[in-house]
Design an enzyme around this catalytic site. Structure first.
Site, PDB file in Angstrom:
ATOM      1  N   HIS A  83       0.834  -1.209   0.000  1.00  0.00           N
ATOM      2  CA  HIS A  83       0.000   0.000   0.000  1.00  0.00           C
ATOM      3  C   HIS A  83       0.868   1.259   0.000  1.00  0.00           C
ATOM      4  O   HIS A  83       0.668   2.177  -0.816  1.00  0.00           O
ATOM      5  CB  HIS A  83      -0.893  -0.022   1.239  1.00  0.00           C
ATOM      6  CG  HIS A  83      -1.793   1.159   1.361  1.00  0.00           C
ATOM      7  ND1 HIS A  83      -3.088   1.155   0.888  1.00  0.00           N
ATOM      8  CD2 HIS A  83      -1.597   2.390   1.896  1.00  0.00           C
ATOM      9  CE1 HIS A  83      -3.635   2.341   1.117  1.00  0.00           C
ATOM     10  NE2 HIS A  83      -2.754   3.101   1.742  1.00  0.00           N
ATOM     11  N   GLU A  84       1.859   1.283   0.894  1.00  0.00           N
ATOM     12  CA  GLU A  84       2.746   2.454   0.978  1.00  0.00           C
ATOM     13  C   GLU A  84       3.595   2.601  -0.278  1.00  0.00           C
ATOM     14  O   GLU A  84       3.869   3.718  -0.721  1.00  0.00           O
ATOM     15  CB  GLU A  84       3.645   2.337   2.216  1.00  0.00           C
ATOM     16  CG  GLU A  84       2.907   2.353   3.543  1.00  0.00           C
ATOM     17  CD  GLU A  84       2.093   3.615   3.744  1.00  0.00           C
ATOM     18  OE1 GLU A  84       2.546   4.702   3.343  1.00  0.00           O
ATOM     19  OE2 GLU A  84       0.977   3.505   4.295  1.00  0.00           O
ATOM     20  N   HIS A  95       1.685   4.535  -2.898  1.00  0.00           N
ATOM     21  CA  HIS A  95       1.798   5.996  -2.707  1.00  0.00           C
ATOM     22  C   HIS A  95       3.166   6.486  -3.193  1.00  0.00           C
ATOM     23  O   HIS A  95       3.269   7.500  -3.890  1.00  0.00           O
ATOM     24  CB  HIS A  95       1.658   6.343  -1.222  1.00  0.00           C
ATOM     25  CG  HIS A  95       0.274   6.140  -0.673  1.00  0.00           C
ATOM     26  ND1 HIS A  95      -0.849   6.647  -1.272  1.00  0.00           N
ATOM     27  CD2 HIS A  95      -0.152   5.502   0.448  1.00  0.00           C
ATOM     28  CE1 HIS A  95      -1.910   6.331  -0.556  1.00  0.00           C
ATOM     29  NE2 HIS A  95      -1.512   5.629   0.494  1.00  0.00           N
TER      30      HIS A  95
END
Length: 344
Positions: free
Chosen positions: A21-22, A25
């Site tokens: 997920h990170e 980003h």
């Protein structure tokens, strides 16, 4: 010992999905030329730090406890006045940088489903080939094995799994002569079905192998499964505001426990579980609740529609207050998970 192993699985899975997920980003921020100040694996005191030359001063860190992680994008927590920071970038750069996290979780789910459908088959598209045989079942006693392809039941030609199920129901407790193909041999095996009172069906104790797709079709079906599951989660959203919905919310402790159950059911079940958790992580982050990604998307859309930036101090204050409420919620959910484990 198995409990410790399953807990380790759970922690590793949660950490992997959180880091994916990170990374989503991070990746979109880099593509959008928004400076990233830190990318960290784990938390606690830093035990390793590196500044790659090609990342313009970004720090890559590993914490003492290598669980979860985070990415710090310039201009989301401070450095608002820098013209290159997140706060001062255009609509699309900000929007897709925030959306990158949930999208990466959806990509992970698509890849997992694609691998499953291309290697093990689609469980919703069963073939007449046996995938597994229940231990101690009539099928095992009779000598049926995984990999056997069922051709006939009592001289009735079997073309689909549903035809097999119907043939067993019609046969009831009588001896069923099942013709199978095993490698290059055609064999006839006699099986006596057993009535299962819980499912109210005559059964012999076998499960089907799903249809195995080509590489391209596997990932197309994986995409369909992923977005269908995500849509179902959004349709379930109103039920979360009921008492049953609130008690059904599961936190990290509950997920670790569920990981053990999925792992004990086999590798295929564990893969499906990881994919569903990845979709759930994307869904949760898309909710318009501070400090989740969904709230940032609402702010960015509001700024795009109004043509004016929401004051950075107001945004930071809302996110900080909401973070406190989120931590309280996670504490309550964790207590609920512990109580569920105790009552098992």
């Amino acid at each position: 010992m198995s409990g410790i192993i399953y807990a380790t699985y759970g922690i590793l899975i949660i950490s992997f999905l959180a880091l994916a997920h990170e990374f989503g980003h991070f990746l979109i921020a880099r593509i959008s030329n928004i400076p990233v100040e830190e990318f960290a694996i784990g938390f606690g005191p830093t035990i390793y730090e590196h500044k790659p030359k090609e990342t313009n001063g970004m720090k890559f860190k590993i914490g003492l406890f290598p669980i979860l992680g985070y990415v710090k994008i310039k201009g989301m927590e401070d450095n608002y006045d820098d013209p290159e920071s997140f706060y001062n970038r255009g609509f699309f750069a900000k929007f897709f940088t925030i959306l990158g996290g949930p999208l990466m979780n959806l990509v992970v789910a698509i890849i997992i489903f694609g691998i499953v459908f291309g290697s093990f088959g689609n469980p919703l598209s069963p073939t007449t080939t046996i995938a597994s045989v229940v231990k101690g079942s009539p099928a095992e006693i009779a000598g049926l094995k995984p990999g056997d392809t069922i051709l006939k039941v009592n001289d009735l030609k079997i073309r689909t799994w549903s035809e097999l199920v119907n043939a067993i129901q019609e046969n009831k407790e009588n001896i069923a002569t099942i013709e199978i193909k095993r490698e290059n041999e055609i064999l006839k095996i006699q099986v006596v079905p057993k009535f299962d009172p819980t499912q109210k069906k005559w059964m012999i104790g076998i499960s089907p192998k799903g249809e195995v797709y080509s590489t391209g079709k596997s990932f197309i079906e994986g995409m369909k499964w992923t977005f269908s599951t995500l849509f179902q989660m959004f349709t379930f959203l109103p039920k979360l505001f009921t008492r049953a919905g609130v008690t059904s919310i599961t936190g990290p402790i509950g997920i670790i426990s569920m990981t053990g159950e999925a792992a004990s059911a086999g590798f295929l079940n564990l893969l499906f579980f990881i994919a569903y958790i990845s979709i759930a992580l994307a869904f949760t982050n898309l909710l318009p609740i501070p400090p989740l990604d969904g709230s940032w998307l609402i702010i960015i859309i509001a700024e795009g529609v109004s043509g004016r930036k929401i004051p950075k101090d107001l945004t930071a204050k809302i996110q900080s207050i909401a973070l406190i409420f989120m931590l309280i919620l996670m504490f309550v959910v964790s207590i609920n998970d512990i109580l569920k484990l105790i009552n098992k």
